[in-house]
Design a protein around this motif. Sequence first.
Motif, PDB file in Angstrom:
ATOM      1  N   LEU A  46      37.944  90.999  76.256  1.00 15.89           N
ATOM      2  CA  LEU A  46      38.565  90.683  74.472  1.00 15.89           C
ATOM      3  C   LEU A  46      39.070  89.395  74.828  1.00 15.89           C
ATOM      4  O   LEU A  46      39.440  88.711  73.527  1.00 15.89           O
ATOM      5  CB  LEU A  46      38.908  92.131  73.768  1.00 15.89           C
ATOM      6  CG  LEU A  46      37.694  92.814  73.277  1.00 15.89           C
ATOM      7  CD1 LEU A  46      38.709  94.126  72.512  1.00 15.89           C
ATOM      8  CD2 LEU A  46      36.573  92.168  73.296  1.00 15.89           C
ATOM      9  N   ASP A  70      38.147  86.426  73.690  1.00 13.35           N
ATOM     10  CA  ASP A  70      38.323  85.925  72.626  1.00 13.35           C
ATOM     11  C   ASP A  70      36.869  85.268  71.587  1.00 13.35           C
ATOM     12  O   ASP A  70      36.985  83.698  71.599  1.00 13.35           O
ATOM     13  CB  ASP A  70      39.942  85.455  72.500  1.00 13.35           C
ATOM     14  CG  ASP A  70      39.590  85.673  70.771  1.00 13.35           C
ATOM     15  OD1 ASP A  70      39.453  86.346  70.445  1.00 13.35           O
ATOM     16  OD2 ASP A  70      40.268  84.728  69.891  1.00 13.35           O
ATOM     17  N   LEU A  85      31.512  89.607  71.909  1.00 18.50           N
ATOM     18  CA  LEU A  85      32.409  90.370  70.505  1.00 18.50           C
ATOM     19  C   LEU A  85      30.136  90.412  69.945  1.00 18.50           C
ATOM     20  O   LEU A  85      29.938  91.476  69.946  1.00 18.50           O
ATOM     21  CB  LEU A  85      32.807  90.167  69.049  1.00 18.50           C
ATOM     22  CG  LEU A  85      34.492  90.483  69.471  1.00 18.50           C
ATOM     23  CD1 LEU A  85      34.825  89.896  67.639  1.00 18.50           C
ATOM     24  CD2 LEU A  85      34.555  91.733  69.493  1.00 18.50           C
ATOM     25  N   TYR A  99      42.900  95.518  69.508  1.00 21.90           N
ATOM     26  CA  TYR A  99      41.493  95.236  70.116  1.00 21.90           C
ATOM     27  C   TYR A  99      40.683  96.367  68.897  1.00 21.90           C
ATOM     28  O   TYR A  99      40.021  96.241  69.291  1.00 21.90           O
ATOM     29  CB  TYR A  99      41.987  95.142  71.208  1.00 21.90           C
ATOM     30  CG  TYR A  99      42.308  93.578  71.933  1.00 21.90           C
ATOM     31  CD1 TYR A  99      41.656  92.912  71.621  1.00 21.90           C
ATOM     32  CD2 TYR A  99      43.893  94.604  72.982  1.00 21.90           C
ATOM     33  CE1 TYR A  99      41.637  91.507  72.139  1.00 21.90           C
ATOM     34  CE2 TYR A  99      44.022  93.067  73.176  1.00 21.90           C
ATOM     35  CZ  TYR A  99      43.551  91.739  73.178  1.00 21.90           C
ATOM     36  OH  TYR A  99      43.959  90.788  73.416  1.00 21.90           O
TER      37      TYR A  99
END
Length: 273
Positions: free
Chosen positions: A152, A155, A160, A187
Amino acid sequence: RAKAEGRGIHRFFEPAMDVAVQARRGVELDLRVALAEQQFALAFQPFLDLTANRIAGFEALVRWHHPARGVVSPAAFVPVAEETGLIVPLGEWVLRRACQEAARWPDPVRVSVNLSPVQFRTGDIDATVIAALRDAGLDPHRLELEITEGVLLQDTPSTLAILHRLKGIGVRIAMDDFGTGYSSLGYLRAFPFDKIKIDRSFVADLSVRPDALAIVRAVTTLADSLGMSTTAEGVETEEQLAHLRGAGCTEVQGYLISRPVAAEAVAPMLGGA
Ligand code: C2E
Ligand code: MG
Ligand code: MG
Ligand code: MG
Protein backbone atom coordinates in the motif's frame (compact mmCIF):
# COMPACT_ATOMS: atom_id res chain seq x y z
CA ARG A 1 38.28 14.24 -19.37
CA ALA A 2 35.37 13.48 -17.05
CA LYS A 3 35.10 10.10 -18.68
CA ALA A 4 38.74 9.30 -18.04
CA GLU A 5 38.38 10.44 -14.45
CA GLY A 6 35.25 8.33 -14.02
CA ARG A 7 37.05 5.31 -15.33
CA GLY A 8 39.89 5.89 -12.85
CA ILE A 9 37.45 6.09 -9.92
CA HIS A 10 35.69 3.00 -11.13
CA ARG A 11 38.97 1.07 -11.26
CA PHE A 12 39.85 2.27 -7.76
CA PHE A 13 36.63 0.88 -6.26
CA GLU A 14 36.41 -2.13 -8.52
CA PRO A 15 37.66 -4.96 -6.26
CA ALA A 16 35.19 -4.28 -3.42
CA MET A 17 32.23 -3.69 -5.74
CA ASP A 18 33.07 -6.77 -7.70
CA VAL A 19 32.63 -8.99 -4.67
CA ALA A 20 29.18 -7.63 -3.80
CA VAL A 21 28.00 -7.64 -7.40
CA GLN A 22 29.26 -11.15 -7.99
CA ALA A 23 27.67 -12.50 -4.80
CA ARG A 24 24.33 -10.98 -5.83
CA ARG A 25 24.77 -12.27 -9.38
CA GLY A 26 25.53 -15.71 -7.98
CA VAL A 27 22.28 -15.85 -6.01
CA GLU A 28 20.40 -14.51 -9.03
CA LEU A 29 21.84 -17.21 -11.31
CA ASP A 30 21.09 -19.84 -8.64
CA LEU A 31 17.50 -18.58 -8.44
CA ARG A 32 17.07 -18.78 -12.22
CA VAL A 33 18.30 -22.37 -12.20
CA ALA A 34 16.08 -23.11 -9.17
CA LEU A 35 13.02 -21.87 -11.05
CA ALA A 36 13.87 -23.87 -14.15
CA GLU A 37 14.68 -27.03 -12.19
CA GLN A 38 11.77 -26.78 -9.74
CA GLN A 39 13.90 -26.58 -6.60
CA PHE A 40 11.11 -24.76 -4.76
CA ALA A 41 8.50 -26.34 -2.53
CA LEU A 42 5.71 -25.05 -0.35
CA ALA A 43 5.37 -25.60 3.38
CA PHE A 44 1.92 -25.13 4.90
CA GLN A 45 1.24 -23.74 8.36
CA PRO A 46 -2.30 -24.03 9.77
CA PHE A 47 -4.26 -21.22 11.38
CA LEU A 48 -6.83 -22.20 13.99
CA ASP A 49 -10.28 -20.65 14.32
CA LEU A 50 -10.69 -20.08 18.07
CA THR A 51 -14.50 -19.96 18.01
CA ALA A 52 -15.07 -23.17 16.07
CA ASN A 53 -11.85 -24.65 17.47
CA ARG A 54 -10.86 -26.07 14.11
CA ILE A 55 -8.30 -25.42 11.39
CA ALA A 56 -9.60 -22.62 9.19
CA GLY A 57 -6.80 -22.78 6.66
CA PHE A 58 -3.10 -23.03 5.88
CA GLU A 59 -0.57 -20.36 4.94
CA ALA A 60 1.70 -21.33 2.04
CA LEU A 61 5.36 -20.55 2.80
CA VAL A 62 7.96 -20.98 0.07
CA ARG A 63 11.07 -23.11 0.67
CA TRP A 64 14.14 -23.45 -1.55
CA HIS A 65 15.70 -26.89 -1.57
CA HIS A 66 19.15 -25.83 -2.74
CA PRO A 67 21.26 -28.75 -4.06
CA ALA A 68 24.33 -27.61 -2.09
CA ARG A 69 23.01 -25.37 0.69
CA GLY A 70 20.01 -27.46 1.74
CA VAL A 71 16.75 -25.76 2.70
CA VAL A 72 17.07 -22.00 2.32
CA SER A 73 14.57 -19.78 4.15
CA PRO A 74 12.62 -17.11 2.26
CA ALA A 75 14.25 -14.36 4.34
CA ALA A 76 17.51 -15.26 2.57
CA PHE A 77 16.28 -15.19 -1.03
CA VAL A 78 12.97 -13.31 -1.33
CA PRO A 79 14.77 -9.91 -1.17
CA VAL A 80 17.10 -10.94 -4.05
CA ALA A 81 14.14 -12.33 -5.97
CA GLU A 82 12.40 -8.96 -5.48
CA GLU A 83 15.40 -6.91 -6.62
CA THR A 84 15.88 -9.00 -9.74
CA GLY A 85 12.19 -9.27 -10.60
CA LEU A 86 12.37 -13.06 -10.28
CA ILE A 87 9.70 -12.81 -7.56
CA VAL A 88 7.16 -12.38 -10.38
CA PRO A 89 7.58 -15.89 -11.91
CA LEU A 90 8.32 -17.35 -8.45
CA GLY A 91 5.22 -15.71 -6.99
CA GLU A 92 3.10 -17.06 -9.83
CA TRP A 93 4.47 -20.55 -9.19
CA VAL A 94 3.61 -20.21 -5.47
CA LEU A 95 0.07 -19.08 -6.28
CA ARG A 96 -0.56 -21.90 -8.73
CA ARG A 97 0.93 -24.54 -6.46
CA ALA A 98 -0.98 -23.28 -3.40
CA CYS A 99 -4.30 -23.25 -5.28
CA GLN A 100 -3.68 -26.76 -6.66
CA GLU A 101 -3.03 -28.11 -3.16
CA ALA A 102 -6.00 -26.32 -1.60
CA ALA A 103 -8.32 -27.72 -4.26
CA ARG A 104 -7.69 -31.15 -2.71
CA TRP A 105 -8.61 -30.06 0.83
CA PRO A 106 -12.13 -30.23 2.33
CA ASP A 107 -14.29 -27.36 1.15
CA PRO A 108 -14.24 -24.70 3.84
CA VAL A 109 -10.46 -24.96 4.42
CA ARG A 110 -8.68 -21.93 2.99
CA VAL A 111 -5.17 -21.29 1.72
CA SER A 112 -3.30 -18.02 2.19
CA VAL A 113 -0.51 -16.79 -0.06
CA ASN A 114 2.01 -14.01 0.60
CA LEU A 115 2.35 -11.41 -2.17
CA SER A 116 5.32 -9.11 -2.70
CA PRO A 117 4.90 -5.41 -3.53
CA VAL A 118 6.91 -6.10 -6.70
CA GLN A 119 4.14 -8.39 -7.98
CA PHE A 120 1.80 -5.40 -7.89
CA ARG A 121 4.25 -3.19 -9.74
CA THR A 122 5.42 -5.37 -12.59
CA GLY A 123 3.13 -8.36 -12.73
CA ASP A 124 -0.37 -8.66 -14.05
CA ILE A 125 -1.24 -9.88 -10.57
CA ASP A 126 -5.04 -9.89 -10.73
CA ALA A 127 -5.03 -11.83 -14.01
CA THR A 128 -2.44 -14.21 -12.54
CA VAL A 129 -4.59 -14.87 -9.46
CA ILE A 130 -7.74 -15.41 -11.51
CA ALA A 131 -5.93 -17.83 -13.87
CA ALA A 132 -4.44 -19.76 -10.93
CA LEU A 133 -7.89 -20.15 -9.33
CA ARG A 134 -9.51 -21.20 -12.59
CA ASP A 135 -6.81 -23.70 -13.56
CA ALA A 136 -6.90 -25.27 -10.08
CA GLY A 137 -10.69 -25.24 -9.92
CA LEU A 138 -10.55 -23.46 -6.56
CA ASP A 139 -13.43 -21.30 -5.32
CA PRO A 140 -12.10 -17.73 -4.88
CA HIS A 141 -13.58 -17.64 -1.36
CA ARG A 142 -11.01 -20.21 -0.32
CA LEU A 143 -8.04 -18.04 -1.26
CA GLU A 144 -6.55 -15.38 1.01
CA LEU A 145 -3.82 -13.00 -0.15
CA GLU A 146 -1.46 -11.62 2.49
CA ILE A 147 0.01 -8.23 1.76
CA THR A 148 2.25 -6.03 3.88
CA GLU A 149 2.31 -2.30 4.27
CA GLY A 150 4.89 -2.21 1.45
CA VAL A 151 2.15 -2.95 -1.07
CA LEU A 152 0.00 0.00 0.00
CA LEU A 153 3.05 2.22 0.50
CA GLN A 154 3.40 2.28 -3.29
CA ASP A 155 0.16 4.20 -3.15
CA THR A 156 -0.67 3.77 -6.80
CA PRO A 157 -4.33 3.91 -7.77
CA SER A 158 -3.82 0.62 -9.61
CA THR A 159 -2.78 -1.21 -6.42
CA LEU A 160 -6.08 -0.34 -4.75
CA ALA A 161 -8.01 -1.09 -7.94
CA ILE A 162 -6.38 -4.53 -8.16
CA LEU A 163 -7.18 -5.29 -4.50
CA HIS A 164 -10.79 -4.17 -4.94
CA ARG A 165 -11.15 -6.28 -8.09
CA LEU A 166 -9.83 -9.39 -6.34
CA LYS A 167 -11.99 -8.77 -3.27
CA GLY A 168 -14.91 -8.31 -5.63
CA ILE A 169 -14.59 -11.85 -6.96
CA GLY A 170 -14.50 -13.21 -3.40
CA VAL A 171 -10.77 -13.48 -2.68
CA ARG A 172 -10.00 -12.50 0.94
CA ILE A 173 -7.32 -9.90 1.57
CA ALA A 174 -5.24 -9.92 4.75
CA MET A 175 -2.87 -7.30 6.17
CA ASP A 176 0.26 -9.18 7.26
CA ASP A 177 2.67 -8.25 10.09
CA PHE A 178 0.29 -5.61 11.41
CA GLY A 179 1.81 -3.14 13.85
CA THR A 180 5.38 -3.25 12.57
CA GLY A 181 5.11 -0.46 10.02
CA TYR A 182 4.76 3.28 10.20
CA SER A 183 1.14 4.17 9.76
CA SER A 184 -0.81 0.95 9.86
CA LEU A 185 -4.01 2.66 11.01
CA GLY A 186 -4.09 4.74 7.85
CA TYR A 187 -3.99 1.58 5.75
CA LEU A 188 -7.05 0.21 7.52
CA ARG A 189 -8.91 3.22 6.19
CA ALA A 190 -7.43 2.90 2.72
CA PHE A 191 -8.65 -0.64 2.18
CA PRO A 192 -11.34 -2.90 3.72
CA PHE A 193 -9.21 -5.89 4.69
CA ASP A 194 -10.93 -9.12 5.62
CA LYS A 195 -8.30 -9.94 8.18
CA ILE A 196 -5.48 -8.40 10.17
CA LYS A 197 -2.51 -10.54 11.13
CA ILE A 198 -1.08 -9.25 14.40
CA ASP A 199 2.69 -9.39 14.15
CA ARG A 200 4.40 -12.00 16.26
CA SER A 201 6.49 -9.39 18.09
CA PHE A 202 3.35 -8.38 20.03
CA VAL A 203 2.46 -12.01 20.71
CA ALA A 204 5.99 -12.73 21.99
CA ASP A 205 5.67 -9.88 24.51
CA LEU A 206 2.23 -10.93 25.81
CA SER A 207 3.44 -12.72 28.91
CA VAL A 208 6.13 -10.22 29.81
CA ARG A 209 4.75 -6.80 28.95
CA PRO A 210 1.27 -5.62 29.97
CA ASP A 211 1.32 -3.00 27.20
CA ALA A 212 1.50 -5.76 24.56
CA LEU A 213 -1.79 -7.17 25.85
CA ALA A 214 -3.33 -3.69 25.80
CA ILE A 215 -2.24 -3.27 22.17
CA VAL A 216 -3.59 -6.68 21.13
CA ARG A 217 -6.93 -5.91 22.82
CA ALA A 218 -7.09 -2.55 21.06
CA VAL A 219 -6.36 -4.15 17.67
CA THR A 220 -8.99 -6.90 18.05
CA THR A 221 -11.59 -4.32 19.18
CA LEU A 222 -10.72 -2.03 16.26
CA ALA A 223 -10.77 -4.90 13.77
CA ASP A 224 -14.10 -6.07 15.12
CA SER A 225 -15.70 -2.66 14.71
CA LEU A 226 -14.36 -2.44 11.16
CA GLY A 227 -15.75 -5.87 10.32
CA MET A 228 -12.33 -7.45 10.02
CA SER A 229 -11.10 -10.63 11.71
CA THR A 230 -7.75 -11.02 13.47
CA THR A 231 -5.07 -13.69 13.36
CA ALA A 232 -2.27 -13.70 15.93
CA GLU A 233 1.06 -14.83 14.46
CA GLY A 234 3.84 -16.70 16.21
CA VAL A 235 1.86 -18.23 19.08
CA GLU A 236 4.30 -20.47 20.94
CA THR A 237 2.91 -20.93 24.46
CA GLU A 238 -0.36 -21.87 26.17
CA GLU A 239 -0.11 -18.65 28.15
CA GLN A 240 -0.02 -16.55 24.98
CA LEU A 241 -2.97 -18.53 23.63
CA ALA A 242 -4.99 -17.85 26.79
CA HIS A 243 -4.27 -14.11 26.51
CA LEU A 244 -5.30 -14.12 22.85
CA ARG A 245 -8.54 -15.95 23.59
CA GLY A 246 -9.27 -13.42 26.31
CA ALA A 247 -8.54 -10.55 23.92
CA GLY A 248 -11.09 -11.87 21.45
CA CYS A 249 -8.70 -12.85 18.70
CA THR A 250 -10.43 -14.71 15.84
CA GLU A 251 -7.61 -17.03 14.78
CA VAL A 252 -4.18 -18.09 16.00
CA GLN A 253 -1.14 -19.40 14.16
CA GLY A 254 2.25 -20.50 15.48
CA TYR A 255 4.50 -23.33 16.58
CA LEU A 256 2.13 -24.14 19.48
CA ILE A 257 -0.51 -25.22 16.96
CA SER A 258 1.91 -26.52 14.35
CA ARG A 259 5.13 -25.67 12.56
CA PRO A 260 4.86 -25.32 8.78
CA VAL A 261 4.49 -28.84 7.32
CA ALA A 262 4.97 -30.49 3.93
CA ALA A 263 1.96 -30.65 1.58
CA GLU A 264 1.50 -34.39 2.27
CA ALA A 265 1.05 -33.71 5.99
CA VAL A 266 -1.96 -31.41 5.51
CA ALA A 267 -4.67 -34.05 4.87
CA PRO A 268 -3.82 -36.07 8.03
CA MET A 269 -4.06 -32.85 10.08
CA LEU A 270 -7.56 -32.34 8.71
CA GLY A 271 -8.55 -35.82 9.78
CA GLY A 272 -8.33 -37.16 6.22
CA ALA A 273 -6.16 -39.89 4.78
P1 C2E B 1 5.18 -14.18 7.23
O1 C2E B 1 4.26 -14.17 6.07
O2 C2E B 1 4.90 -13.22 8.34
O3 C2E B 1 5.20 -15.68 7.73
C1 C2E B 1 5.37 -16.06 9.08
C2 C2E B 1 6.76 -16.54 9.35
O4 C2E B 1 6.87 -16.84 10.75
C3 C2E B 1 7.13 -17.85 8.65
O5 C2E B 1 8.54 -17.83 8.41
C4 C2E B 1 6.79 -18.89 9.69
O6 C2E B 1 7.49 -20.12 9.51
C5 C2E B 1 7.23 -18.19 10.94
N1 C2E B 1 6.53 -18.68 12.13
C6 C2E B 1 5.30 -19.22 12.21
N2 C2E B 1 4.97 -19.53 13.48
C7 C2E B 1 6.01 -19.14 14.25
C8 C2E B 1 6.26 -19.20 15.67
O7 C2E B 1 5.46 -19.66 16.47
N3 C2E B 1 7.46 -18.69 16.09
C9 C2E B 1 8.38 -18.18 15.23
N4 C2E B 1 9.52 -17.73 15.73
N5 C2E B 1 8.17 -18.12 13.88
C10 C2E B 1 7.00 -18.60 13.40
P2 C2E B 1 9.15 -18.18 6.98
O8 C2E B 1 8.42 -19.33 6.38
O9 C2E B 1 10.63 -18.28 7.14
O10 C2E B 1 8.78 -16.91 6.11
C11 C2E B 1 9.31 -15.66 6.41
C12 C2E B 1 8.68 -14.59 5.55
O11 C2E B 1 9.03 -14.78 4.18
C13 C2E B 1 7.17 -14.58 5.59
O12 C2E B 1 6.71 -13.91 6.74
C14 C2E B 1 6.87 -13.84 4.31
O13 C2E B 1 6.96 -12.46 4.49
C15 C2E B 1 7.99 -14.30 3.39
N6 C2E B 1 7.48 -15.36 2.50
C16 C2E B 1 7.32 -16.68 2.73
N7 C2E B 1 6.80 -17.30 1.66
C17 C2E B 1 6.61 -16.34 0.71
C18 C2E B 1 6.10 -16.35 -0.63
O14 C2E B 1 5.66 -17.36 -1.20
N8 C2E B 1 6.08 -15.14 -1.29
C19 C2E B 1 6.52 -13.98 -0.71
N9 C2E B 1 6.48 -12.84 -1.41
N10 C2E B 1 7.00 -13.94 0.56
C20 C2E B 1 7.04 -15.12 1.25
MG1 MG C 1 2.30 -14.15 5.88
MG1 MG D 1 3.23 -12.43 8.98
MG1 MG E 1 5.58 -11.75 10.59
